[in-house]
Design an enzyme around this catalytic site. Sequence first.
Site, mmCIF file in Angstrom:
data_model
loop_
_atom_site.group_PDB
_atom_site.id
_atom_site.type_symbol
_atom_site.label_atom_id
_atom_site.label_comp_id
_atom_site.label_asym_id
_atom_site.label_seq_id
_atom_site.Cartn_x
_atom_site.Cartn_y
_atom_site.Cartn_z
ATOM 1 N N ARG A 77 -9.782 -11.089 -1.316
ATOM 2 C CA ARG A 77 -8.692 -10.420 -2.050
ATOM 3 C C ARG A 77 -8.479 -11.131 -3.390
ATOM 4 O O ARG A 77 -8.190 -12.323 -3.419
ATOM 5 C CB ARG A 77 -7.423 -10.450 -1.217
ATOM 6 C CG ARG A 77 -6.362 -9.511 -1.723
ATOM 7 C CD ARG A 77 -5.152 -9.512 -0.815
ATOM 8 N NE ARG A 77 -5.340 -8.761 0.415
ATOM 9 C CZ ARG A 77 -4.588 -8.910 1.506
ATOM 10 N NH1 ARG A 77 -3.604 -9.792 1.522
ATOM 11 N NH2 ARG A 77 -4.819 -8.182 2.577
ATOM 12 N N ARG A 146 2.629 -14.321 -2.127
ATOM 13 C CA ARG A 146 1.498 -13.412 -2.358
ATOM 14 C C ARG A 146 1.595 -12.796 -3.753
ATOM 15 O O ARG A 146 2.494 -13.098 -4.515
ATOM 16 C CB ARG A 146 1.531 -12.303 -1.295
ATOM 17 C CG ARG A 146 1.419 -12.792 0.147
ATOM 18 C CD ARG A 146 0.049 -13.334 0.429
ATOM 19 N NE ARG A 146 -0.132 -13.700 1.823
ATOM 20 C CZ ARG A 146 -0.565 -12.878 2.782
ATOM 21 N NH1 ARG A 146 -0.793 -11.612 2.518
ATOM 22 N NH2 ARG A 146 -0.740 -13.325 4.008
ATOM 23 N N LYS A 220 3.742 -15.480 5.263
ATOM 24 C CA LYS A 220 3.575 -14.886 3.935
ATOM 25 C C LYS A 220 4.941 -14.620 3.291
ATOM 26 O O LYS A 220 5.945 -14.429 3.994
ATOM 27 C CB LYS A 220 2.770 -13.595 4.031
ATOM 28 C CG LYS A 220 3.422 -12.554 4.921
ATOM 29 C CD LYS A 220 2.600 -11.268 5.029
ATOM 30 C CE LYS A 220 1.542 -11.336 6.078
ATOM 31 N NZ LYS A 220 0.886 -10.044 6.361
ATOM 32 N N LYS A 222 6.672 -12.305 -0.044
ATOM 33 C CA LYS A 222 6.350 -11.284 -1.046
ATOM 34 C C LYS A 222 7.479 -11.076 -2.050
ATOM 35 O O LYS A 222 8.642 -10.990 -1.664
ATOM 36 C CB LYS A 222 6.010 -9.972 -0.340
ATOM 37 C CG LYS A 222 4.801 -10.147 0.591
ATOM 38 C CD LYS A 222 4.383 -8.888 1.282
ATOM 39 C CE LYS A 222 3.075 -9.126 2.039
ATOM 40 N NZ LYS A 222 2.649 -7.929 2.792
ATOM 41 N N CYS A 486 -1.997 0.415 12.807
ATOM 42 C CA CYS A 486 -1.272 -0.411 13.787
ATOM 43 C C CYS A 486 0.161 -0.591 13.286
ATOM 44 O O CYS A 486 0.471 -0.227 12.151
ATOM 45 C CB CYS A 486 -1.974 -1.760 13.991
ATOM 46 S SG CYS A 486 -1.504 -3.030 12.803
HETATM 47 FE FE1 SRM Z 1 -1.204 -6.089 5.394
HETATM 48 C C1 SRM Z 1 -2.279 -8.062 7.901
HETATM 49 C C2 SRM Z 1 -4.339 -5.177 4.671
HETATM 50 C C3 SRM Z 1 -0.127 -4.822 2.450
HETATM 51 C C4 SRM Z 1 2.030 -6.220 6.537
HETATM 52 N N1 SRM Z 1 -3.022 -6.595 6.134
HETATM 53 C C5 SRM Z 1 -3.260 -7.474 7.141
HETATM 54 C C6 SRM Z 1 -4.752 -7.768 7.271
HETATM 55 C C7 SRM Z 1 -5.063 -8.930 6.384
HETATM 56 C C8 SRM Z 1 -5.273 -7.963 8.703
HETATM 57 C C9 SRM Z 1 -5.354 -9.386 9.197
HETATM 58 O O1 SRM Z 1 -4.339 -10.100 9.198
HETATM 59 O O2 SRM Z 1 -6.444 -9.773 9.621
HETATM 60 C C10 SRM Z 1 -5.325 -6.438 6.664
HETATM 61 C C11 SRM Z 1 -6.726 -6.523 6.086
HETATM 62 C C12 SRM Z 1 -7.455 -5.212 6.265
HETATM 63 C C13 SRM Z 1 -8.788 -5.162 5.651
HETATM 64 O O3 SRM Z 1 -9.789 -5.028 6.383
HETATM 65 O O4 SRM Z 1 -8.902 -5.203 4.422
HETATM 66 C C14 SRM Z 1 -4.189 -6.041 5.741
HETATM 67 N N2 SRM Z 1 -2.089 -5.274 3.816
HETATM 68 C C15 SRM Z 1 -3.385 -4.880 3.748
HETATM 69 C C16 SRM Z 1 -3.640 -4.043 2.518
HETATM 70 C C17 SRM Z 1 -5.048 -4.198 1.934
HETATM 71 C C18 SRM Z 1 -3.337 -2.571 2.864
HETATM 72 C C19 SRM Z 1 -3.694 -1.566 1.813
HETATM 73 O O5 SRM Z 1 -4.211 -0.556 2.262
HETATM 74 O O6 SRM Z 1 -3.438 -1.725 0.641
HETATM 75 C C20 SRM Z 1 -2.495 -4.553 1.628
HETATM 76 C C21 SRM Z 1 -2.869 -5.764 0.833
HETATM 77 C C22 SRM Z 1 -1.749 -6.168 -0.069
HETATM 78 C C23 SRM Z 1 -2.080 -7.306 -0.977
HETATM 79 O O7 SRM Z 1 -2.797 -7.078 -1.953
HETATM 80 O O8 SRM Z 1 -1.566 -8.408 -0.765
HETATM 81 C C24 SRM Z 1 -1.474 -4.926 2.684
HETATM 82 N N3 SRM Z 1 0.631 -5.667 4.602
HETATM 83 C C25 SRM Z 1 0.840 -5.040 3.411
HETATM 84 C C26 SRM Z 1 2.203 -4.610 3.326
HETATM 85 C C27 SRM Z 1 2.820 -3.807 2.202
HETATM 86 C C28 SRM Z 1 3.329 -4.673 1.081
HETATM 87 O O9 SRM Z 1 3.207 -5.882 1.098
HETATM 88 O O10 SRM Z 1 3.880 -4.097 0.145
HETATM 89 C C29 SRM Z 1 2.826 -5.003 4.500
HETATM 90 C C30 SRM Z 1 4.295 -4.693 4.912
HETATM 91 C C31 SRM Z 1 5.272 -5.547 4.199
HETATM 92 C C32 SRM Z 1 5.432 -6.866 4.898
HETATM 93 O O11 SRM Z 1 4.731 -7.798 4.569
HETATM 94 O O12 SRM Z 1 6.262 -6.941 5.802
HETATM 95 C C33 SRM Z 1 1.821 -5.685 5.293
HETATM 96 N N4 SRM Z 1 -0.275 -7.034 6.922
HETATM 97 C C34 SRM Z 1 1.042 -6.896 7.264
HETATM 98 C C35 SRM Z 1 1.274 -7.574 8.509
HETATM 99 C C36 SRM Z 1 2.642 -7.702 9.242
HETATM 100 C C37 SRM Z 1 3.360 -8.915 8.787
HETATM 101 C C38 SRM Z 1 4.598 -9.197 9.613
HETATM 102 O O13 SRM Z 1 5.585 -9.626 9.032
HETATM 103 O O14 SRM Z 1 4.586 -9.016 10.813
HETATM 104 C C39 SRM Z 1 0.027 -8.097 8.918
HETATM 105 C C40 SRM Z 1 -0.262 -8.911 10.186
HETATM 106 C C41 SRM Z 1 -0.023 -10.368 10.007
HETATM 107 O O15 SRM Z 1 0.282 -10.844 8.926
HETATM 108 O O16 SRM Z 1 -0.160 -11.045 11.023
HETATM 109 C C42 SRM Z 1 -0.932 -7.729 7.910
HETATM 110 FE FE1 SF4 Z 2 -2.497 -3.535 8.302
HETATM 111 FE FE2 SF4 Z 2 -2.545 -2.748 10.841
HETATM 112 FE FE3 SF4 Z 2 -3.574 -1.255 8.880
HETATM 113 FE FE4 SF4 Z 2 -4.776 -3.506 9.659
HETATM 114 S S1 SF4 Z 2 -4.479 -1.625 10.855
HETATM 115 S S2 SF4 Z 2 -4.512 -2.820 7.557
HETATM 116 S S3 SF4 Z 2 -2.981 -4.815 10.007
HETATM 117 S S4 SF4 Z 2 -1.422 -1.782 9.205
#
Ligand code: SRM
Ligand code: SF4
Length: 579
Positions: A77, A146, A220, A222, A486
């Site tokens: 990323r 982030r 994390k 944000k 998910c």
């Molecule tokens: Fe996310 C985890 C993709 C924005 C909440 N997210 C992941 C992971 C890294 C899976 C992992 O932990 O192994 C995903 C990687 C997928 C892949 O194969 O690329 C992933 N998240 C993404 C992205 C790429 C989705 C997208 O389609 O754009 C976004 C990357 C943002 C960035 O550039 O930093 C992304 N994730 C978000 C957002 C939205 C936001 O930030 O505006 C959220 C919800 C807001 C929040 O943080 O609460 C989000 N991602 C999560 C979570 C749940 C965190 C929690 O508090 O429980 C996880 C799981 C974790 O962290 O354990 C997660």
């Molecule tokens: Fe995030 Fe879940 Fe989508 Fe993976 S499947 S990119 S953790 S919402």
Amino acid sequence: MDHEAQPLKRSQVEKLKEESQYLRHPLAEEVNNDQPSFSESAAQILKFHGSYQQDDRDARKLQRASGGGKVYFTMIRVKVPGGVLTAEQFLTQLDLCDQLGNGTARITDRQDLQLHGVLKGNLRETIRRINEVQLTTLGACGDVVRNVMCCPAPLRHNRVREQLQNLAQEITRHLLPRTPAYHEIWLTDPDTGEKEQVTEPSGEVAEVEPIYGKTYLPRKFKIAFGLPDDNCVDLYTNDLGFLAVVENGEVVGFNVLVGGGLGVTPSNKNTFPALSQPLVFVRPAEVVPVAEVVVKIYRDYGERGDRKRARLKYLIADRGLPWFREMTERYLGRSLPDPLPLGVTEVDDHMGWHEQGDGRFFYGLNLENGRIVDRDAFRLKSALREICQRLHPSIRFTPQQSVLFCDLEASARSEIEQILRRYGVPLSEEISNVRRWSMACVALPTCPLAVTESERVLPKLIDDLEREVAKLGLDAERFTVRMTGCPNGCSRPYNADIGLVGRTQNKYSIYLGGRLLGDRLAEPFAETVPLEKIVETLVPVLQLFARERQDHETFGDFCHRVGVATLRARLIRGEGAAG
Ligand code: SRM
Ligand code: SF4
């Protein structure tokens, strides 16, 4: 640090962080070995360096059948604060995805860029080349601040957007991890011996990570900057948000919002999505010190035993907003005024052709789910490449996974349109509102946490939905449809007009009653709906909306006014379909 802040129970990740010597070990030892993958501990530390170890989940079955194990690769990323980069930086990423990745890249919904499918052996070269063009991956993932989001529109009729972007860049610099491990591991040639000249940081936390300390943050964190008349960054979903107060074309201060976050763990009833709440008002000069203070309170008091409950939103839910304000003022050493009565009134996705206010123009191109790829006649990657090479626009990524080409002459319009048409890429103006306001997270095949599909199935679902919406005469409506694979909420479904949250294989929960403005949580409407039944489940609600909406009422507002439970009951009674 206050004694009551000392964590009693610590998760395994906390121990790893502490033992890593500021994000160094055991990653440094494993980067250059000839193993095709990292150990679990190294993979955990790797996240802080902006990369996740993954495998192709489609290929797992085949590999098992042939007696082989998982084939590992990494996702990288690239952090793009405020979504701002140059055409040359963008082109380098497109080259890297072809030369060292799987040929695709993805603009994320936090304005970053992801490269997918990079083999461990190519990781150093990829990260080195990213840094060569003055971009970084440091802190794009991991328990740190982030990518800082900011409205990407280059509107220059007044100073507002520029002021926000400047602050976003300043906060980014201020809260970037300072460990020398990143430079040492990725940017130092292991063969020259230069590496030995880099000294291990001393145990003095203050010297290495004065803000984070040696165990960084509990989870994390944000940050985003938003505007009342343009909440394109989805401010309320961030741990820390700055909502600008604008007077006479100048930002005079901000409402500080805290405690947003969307991830849910269904097995843990004590987890929930939350929108941030107004805490205090600050002047622009106080933004960076207050951000630092909020980060430090979270560092000191956030949960470090249970990672599922470690986000700032739980600290605020458990201790209360008044406590958090008292701590903010105590850490800062002075009191702060109350937040102003201020909300958001509009969202602009910045798509299409716009005057910038300085005689130049920008064009917002909607990329479906942010995925950059050449596939059959649809050759988006080639189109982006040619636009960058021929016109050298400044580039901005949007929080809706799309791109803006900026600082263009008026004459560029026809050239951009010609290029897009030649490569089979629809113009933003040709895309339905339903598609334009939809987002899917990555999910399968790369995301290890996905329980079902998202990015790969949403386009077809939108095909079906846009037909139904047009039949009802609702095609001019703007509403957000956001899908995840998910309950973690990566595409921000919990504040959307229609949220589709993957719950188990091929089944989704449907949430209704959030809205495009992003300032209200949606409520569960239907549980575990099979993918192929989603549109038919939504159609009767859209029919009721078409019949019963009040003047200018949006779909989300309609669902909220009528009540999601009432809608459910009415549809069970068979209302809706009979027009
Ligand atoms: Fe996310 C985890 C993709 C924005 C909440 N997210 C992941 C992971 C890294 C899976 C992992 O932990 O192994 C995903 C990687 C997928 C892949 O194969 O690329 C992933 N998240 C993404 C992205 C790429 C989705 C997208 O389609 O754009 C976004 C990357 C943002 C960035 O550039 O930093 C992304 N994730 C978000 C957002 C939205 C936001 O930030 O505006 C959220 C919800 C807001 C929040 O943080 O609460 C989000 N991602 C999560 C979570 C749940 C965190 C929690 O508090 O429980 C996880 C799981 C974790 O962290 O354990 C997660
Ligand atoms: Fe995030 Fe879940 Fe989508 Fe993976 S499947 S990119 S953790 S919402």
